[in-house]
Design a protein around this motif. Sequence first.
Motif, PDB file in Angstrom:
ATOM      1  N   ASN A  66       0.807  -1.213   0.000  1.00  0.00           N
ATOM      2  CA  ASN A  66       0.000   0.000   0.000  1.00  0.00           C
ATOM      3  C   ASN A  66       0.843   1.267   0.000  1.00  0.00           C
ATOM      4  OD1 ASN A  66      -2.424  -1.317  -0.098  1.00  0.00           O
ATOM      5  ND2 ASN A  66      -2.730  -1.290   2.116  1.00  0.00           N
ATOM      6  N   SER A  67       2.135   1.162   0.221  1.00  0.00           N
ATOM      7  CA  SER A  67       2.991   2.341   0.166  1.00  0.00           C
ATOM      8  C   SER A  67       3.488   2.618  -1.259  1.00  0.00           C
ATOM      9  CB  SER A  67       4.182   2.187   1.111  1.00  0.00           C
ATOM     10  OG  SER A  67       5.073   1.209   0.634  1.00  0.00           O
ATOM     11  N   HIS A  68       3.233   1.690  -2.191  1.00  0.00           N
ATOM     12  CA  HIS A  68       3.675   1.888  -3.575  1.00  0.00           C
ATOM     13  C   HIS A  68       2.831   2.876  -4.388  1.00  0.00           C
ATOM     14  CE1 HIS A  68       6.852  -0.975  -3.405  1.00  0.00           C
ATOM     15  NE2 HIS A  68       6.066  -2.014  -3.227  1.00  0.00           N
ATOM     16  N   PRO A  69       1.495   2.844  -4.326  1.00  0.00           N
ATOM     17  CA  PRO A  69       0.707   3.709  -5.218  1.00  0.00           C
ATOM     18  C   PRO A  69       1.007   5.200  -5.163  1.00  0.00           C
ATOM     19  CG  PRO A  69      -0.694   2.032  -4.306  1.00  0.00           C
ATOM     20  CD  PRO A  69       0.627   1.912  -3.608  1.00  0.00           C
ATOM     21  N   LEU A 117       3.845   6.664  -4.609  1.00  0.00           N
ATOM     22  CA  LEU A 117       5.101   6.826  -5.338  1.00  0.00           C
ATOM     23  C   LEU A 117       4.871   6.648  -6.833  1.00  0.00           C
ATOM     24  CD1 LEU A 117       8.256   7.093  -4.896  1.00  0.00           C
ATOM     25  CD2 LEU A 117       8.268   4.654  -5.316  1.00  0.00           C
ATOM     26  N   ARG A 118       4.068   5.671  -7.207  1.00  0.00           N
ATOM     27  CA  ARG A 118       3.771   5.432  -8.623  1.00  0.00           C
ATOM     28  C   ARG A 118       3.038   6.613  -9.252  1.00  0.00           C
ATOM     29  NH1 ARG A 118       6.447   1.502 -11.229  1.00  0.00           N
ATOM     30  NH2 ARG A 118       6.285  -0.469 -10.176  1.00  0.00           N
ATOM     31  N   ARG A 119       2.101   7.229  -8.502  1.00  0.00           N
ATOM     32  CA  ARG A 119       1.381   8.400  -9.025  1.00  0.00           C
ATOM     33  C   ARG A 119       2.336   9.545  -9.308  1.00  0.00           C
ATOM     34  NH1 ARG A 119      -2.741   6.780  -5.520  1.00  0.00           N
ATOM     35  NH2 ARG A 119      -1.944   8.076  -3.830  1.00  0.00           N
ATOM     36  N   ARG A 120       3.261   9.810  -8.374  1.00  0.00           N
ATOM     37  CA  ARG A 120       4.231  10.890  -8.578  1.00  0.00           C
ATOM     38  C   ARG A 120       5.164  10.558  -9.732  1.00  0.00           C
ATOM     39  NH1 ARG A 120       3.286  15.280  -8.153  1.00  0.00           N
ATOM     40  NH2 ARG A 120       5.471  15.770  -8.140  1.00  0.00           N
ATOM     41  N   GLU A 121       5.537   9.293  -9.852  1.00  0.00           N
ATOM     42  CA  GLU A 121       6.410   8.874 -10.956  1.00  0.00           C
ATOM     43  C   GLU A 121       5.734   9.132 -12.292  1.00  0.00           C
ATOM     44  OE1 GLU A 121       8.426   4.832 -12.755  1.00  0.00           O
ATOM     45  OE2 GLU A 121       6.699   4.714 -11.437  1.00  0.00           O
ATOM     46  N   ARG A 122       4.467   8.793 -12.394  1.00  0.00           N
ATOM     47  CA  ARG A 122       3.724   9.015 -13.631  1.00  0.00           C
ATOM     48  C   ARG A 122       3.607  10.503 -13.944  1.00  0.00           C
ATOM     49  NH1 ARG A 122       0.664   4.985 -12.573  1.00  0.00           N
ATOM     50  NH2 ARG A 122      -0.875   6.120 -11.381  1.00  0.00           N
ATOM     51  N   ALA A 123       3.376  11.315 -12.910  1.00  0.00           N
ATOM     52  CA  ALA A 123       3.263  12.757 -13.110  1.00  0.00           C
ATOM     53  C   ALA A 123       4.586  13.365 -13.562  1.00  0.00           C
ATOM     54  CB  ALA A 123       2.797  13.427 -11.821  1.00  0.00           C
ATOM     55  N   MET A 124       5.698  12.764 -13.118  1.00  0.00           N
ATOM     56  CA  MET A 124       7.011  13.274 -13.496  1.00  0.00           C
ATOM     57  C   MET A 124       7.491  12.706 -14.830  1.00  0.00           C
ATOM     58  SD  MET A 124       8.893  13.030  -9.827  1.00  0.00           S
ATOM     59  CE  MET A 124      10.472  13.453 -10.495  1.00  0.00           C
ATOM     60  N   SER A 163      10.166  10.560   3.241  1.00  0.00           N
ATOM     61  CA  SER A 163      10.206  11.434   4.419  1.00  0.00           C
ATOM     62  C   SER A 163       9.056  12.432   4.416  1.00  0.00           C
ATOM     63  CB  SER A 163      11.547  12.152   4.523  1.00  0.00           C
ATOM     64  OG  SER A 163      11.723  13.010   3.433  1.00  0.00           O
ATOM     65  N   VAL A 164       8.718  12.985   3.264  1.00  0.00           N
ATOM     66  CA  VAL A 164       7.594  13.921   3.186  1.00  0.00           C
ATOM     67  C   VAL A 164       6.286  13.193   3.442  1.00  0.00           C
ATOM     68  CG1 VAL A 164       6.303  15.421   1.634  1.00  0.00           C
ATOM     69  CG2 VAL A 164       8.782  15.535   1.683  1.00  0.00           C
ATOM     70  N   SER A 165       6.148  12.033   2.872  1.00  0.00           N
ATOM     71  CA  SER A 165       4.932  11.242   3.063  1.00  0.00           C
ATOM     72  C   SER A 165       4.755  10.858   4.527  1.00  0.00           C
ATOM     73  CB  SER A 165       5.010   9.995   2.179  1.00  0.00           C
ATOM     74  OG  SER A 165       4.208   8.994   2.648  1.00  0.00           O
ATOM     75  N   ASN A 166       5.842  10.470   5.196  1.00  0.00           N
ATOM     76  CA  ASN A 166       5.774  10.137   6.616  1.00  0.00           C
ATOM     77  C   ASN A 166       5.371  11.344   7.451  1.00  0.00           C
ATOM     78  OD1 ASN A 166       6.584   7.534   6.101  1.00  0.00           O
ATOM     79  ND2 ASN A 166       8.709   7.895   6.641  1.00  0.00           N
ATOM     80  N   HIS A 167       5.824  12.517   7.027  1.00  0.00           N
ATOM     81  CA  HIS A 167       5.549  13.735   7.782  1.00  0.00           C
ATOM     82  C   HIS A 167       4.066  14.124   7.718  1.00  0.00           C
ATOM     83  CE1 HIS A 167       6.762  17.393   9.793  1.00  0.00           C
ATOM     84  NE2 HIS A 167       6.056  18.090   8.937  1.00  0.00           N
TER      85      HIS A 167
END
Length: 148
Positions: free
Chosen positions: A84-87, A89-96, A114-118
């Motif tokens: 569940n921590s992958h999606p 990251l995948r969304r940001r990867e696709r946007a980039m 680190s930003v996601s954890n925050h």
Amino acid sequence: MTINGEVRYLWRAVDHEGEVFEAVVTMRRDRKAALKFLRKLTRRYGRTRKIVTDRLPSYGAALNGLGARDLQSPGCWFNIRVENSHPPLRRRERAMLRFRRMRSLQTFAAVHASVSNHFNKERSLSDRNIFKLNRAAALEQWRQLGAA
């Protein structure tokens, strides 16, 4: 993940609450890479009571090398937190529009974790008012870090 048409592997360590401890990108998914990743984790965070993995044989071989095979809990549904921590990251990867180099993926994965954890707090564990206060405090901390 694919970088310039070549497959690279993203190893992630997530705790029981969904916080990402570490993210490492490697060229292979073998015993040597797993051993390096697990050694890095144990050096930084110490030994753990339980390690939940998928059924990849290289995890077992690496844990044998560390003498921690009895800590492994491989299973089909046990590693849901990691999956569940992958999606996000995948969304940001696709946007980039994907990554061009392994180093940029490694840097992005570390910063994203680190930003996601925050910012991502367990909303289901508290009521809406407390969640909003925690989120506002996290945003204020983030703004102070950005101003410094």
